[in-house]
Design an enzyme around this catalytic site. Structure first.
Site, PDB file in Angstrom:
ATOM      1  CE  LYS A   6      -0.295   3.171   4.772  1.00  0.00           C
ATOM      2  NZ  LYS A   6      -0.224   3.342   6.266  1.00  0.00           N
ATOM      3  CG  HIS A  29      -5.935   1.682   5.240  1.00  0.00           C
ATOM      4  ND1 HIS A  29      -5.607   2.579   6.192  1.00  0.00           N
ATOM      5  CD2 HIS A  29      -4.842   1.024   5.165  1.00  0.00           C
ATOM      6  CE1 HIS A  29      -4.383   2.640   6.302  1.00  0.00           C
ATOM      7  NE2 HIS A  29      -3.920   1.461   5.848  1.00  0.00           N
ATOM      8  CG  ASN A  67      -1.815   1.122   1.381  1.00  0.00           C
ATOM      9  OD1 ASN A  67      -1.716   1.821   0.486  1.00  0.00           O
ATOM     10  ND2 ASN A  67      -2.238   1.402   2.583  1.00  0.00           N
ATOM     11  CD  GLU A  81      -3.333  -2.724   7.362  1.00  0.00           C
ATOM     12  OE1 GLU A  81      -2.459  -2.798   6.845  1.00  0.00           O
ATOM     13  OE2 GLU A  81      -4.163  -1.463   7.117  1.00  0.00           O
ATOM     14  N   GLY A  98       2.450   2.255  11.009  1.00  0.00           N
ATOM     15  CA  GLY A  98       3.409   3.154  10.588  1.00  0.00           C
ATOM     16  C   GLY A  98       4.010   3.547  11.731  1.00  0.00           C
ATOM     17  CD  GLU A 137      -2.974   5.591   6.717  1.00  0.00           C
ATOM     18  OE1 GLU A 137      -3.174   5.595   5.586  1.00  0.00           O
ATOM     19  OE2 GLU A 137      -2.043   4.949   7.543  1.00  0.00           O
ATOM     20  CB  SER A 146       5.284  -2.359  11.907  1.00  0.00           C
ATOM     21  OG  SER A 146       4.716  -0.768  12.171  1.00  0.00           O
TER      22      SER A 146
HETATM   23  P1  PGA Z   1       2.863   0.212   7.491  1.00  0.00           P
HETATM   24  O1  PGA Z   1       1.286   0.675   6.924  1.00  0.00           O
HETATM   25  O2  PGA Z   1       3.194  -1.299   6.901  1.00  0.00           O
HETATM   26  O3  PGA Z   1       3.770   1.112   7.166  1.00  0.00           O
HETATM   27  O4  PGA Z   1       2.646  -0.055   9.052  1.00  0.00           O
HETATM   28  C1  PGA Z   1       0.488  -0.734   6.627  1.00  0.00           C
HETATM   29  C2  PGA Z   1      -0.764  -0.118   6.288  1.00  0.00           C
HETATM   30  O5  PGA Z   1      -1.308   1.003   6.759  1.00  0.00           O
HETATM   31  O6  PGA Z   1      -1.588  -0.848   5.145  1.00  0.00           O
END
Ligand code: PGA
Length: 264
Positions: A11, A107, A9, A179, A185, A109, A221
């Site tokens: 983003k 997601h 992803n 997640e 992140g 976000e 992560s």
């Molecule tokens: P990350 O993000 O691997 O940077 O923690 C995962 C995601 O948001 O899908």
């Protein structure tokens, strides 16, 4: 055959030339590896680079229908309606038309910054399936919810609400990504035991509701050092990777861990 997936992803990262370099780096690495038949590699770039990425993957030719390249392309979101007066939005059929095979929905976000509810996400799952896309449906709890011992309750409710709104047939065609919000992140991934515990709960619920084929990804992560420990869990079928998908070599190391875990 059980499906395994490593999805990146991206983003709101990359400019056009970085996106090109990244996908071609991944493509060249994937081409030189023997991928298990069960393993799908997916990249989810920003909307504006999708057409360019798919044509790069197809050797410069724009896609007619779902692209059959070694690497699948996905979008990071879609609208819940198939068309209409929604200025600035992108529909699932438009994404499918570009040659995408996947779309991320719900997601955290999107839930956090765009107020997306489980009901809205269920509607997106239906729209994606109708357009011939495979939704990657994200669920997960906050740090506070986990600390209060409410993880199973929160994630279970998310799954139940999306199942109720989208139906088991659509969920059976979907992928679920667990997640935990506190792991996205932050560099602090869940432990494999924590991931397995939640995945087993999700699996049981999906089995009970007629969606036994849904692949379950862990996200939050994931990196080159911890990927293998997640792939060793019986109910983890792959990973949704954010930060570590933005460099071809790290993403390829995660793909290597998947190849080792699921080689035929
Ligand atoms: P990350 O993000 O691997 O940077 O923690 C995962 C995601 O948001 O899908």
């Amino acid at each position: 055959m059980k499906q395994h997936i490593v999805a990146g992803n991206w983003k709101m990262h990359t400019n056009k030339s970085e996106a090109s370099d990244l996908v071609m780096g991944i493509h060249d690495g994937v081409e030189s590896r023997a991928l298990p038949k069960s393993l799908d590699i997916v990249v989810c770039p920003p909307f504006v680079w999708i057409e360019h990425i798919i044509s790069s993957l197809n050797g410069g030719v724009a896609s007619q229908g779902a692209s059959s390249s070694l690497i699948a392309c996905g979008a990071q979101d879609c609208h819940h309606e198939l068309k209409g007066a929604y200025t600035g939005d992108i529909s699932a059929p438009m994404i499918a038309d570009l040659g995408c095979r996947y779309v991320i929905v719900g997601h955290s976000e999107r839930r956090q910054y765009h107020g997306e509810t489980n009901e809205r996400i269920a509607h997106k799952v239906v729209a994606a399936c109708e357009a011939g896309l495979r939704p990657i449906v994200c669920v997960g709890e906050t740090a506070e919810e986990r600390a209060a011992g409410r993880t199973a309750d929160v994630v279970g409710r998310q799954i139940d609400a999306i199942l109720a709104g989208a139906g088991s047939a659509a969920m059976n065609e979907s992928v679920v990504a667990y997640e935990p919000l506190w792991a996205i992140g932050t560099g602090v991934a869940a432990s494999p035991e924590q991931a397995q515990e939640v995945h087993a709960m999700i699996r049981t619920r999906l089995n009970q509701h007629g969606a036994p084929a849904t692949a379950l990804l862990y996200g939050g992560s994931v990196n080159a050092s911890n990927a293998a420990s997640f792939f060793a869990c019986p109910d983890v079928d792959g990973a949704l990777v954010g930060g570590a998908s933005l460099a071809a070599d790290t993403f390829l190391s995660i793909i290597d861990a998947a190849c080792a875990a699921w080689s035929e």
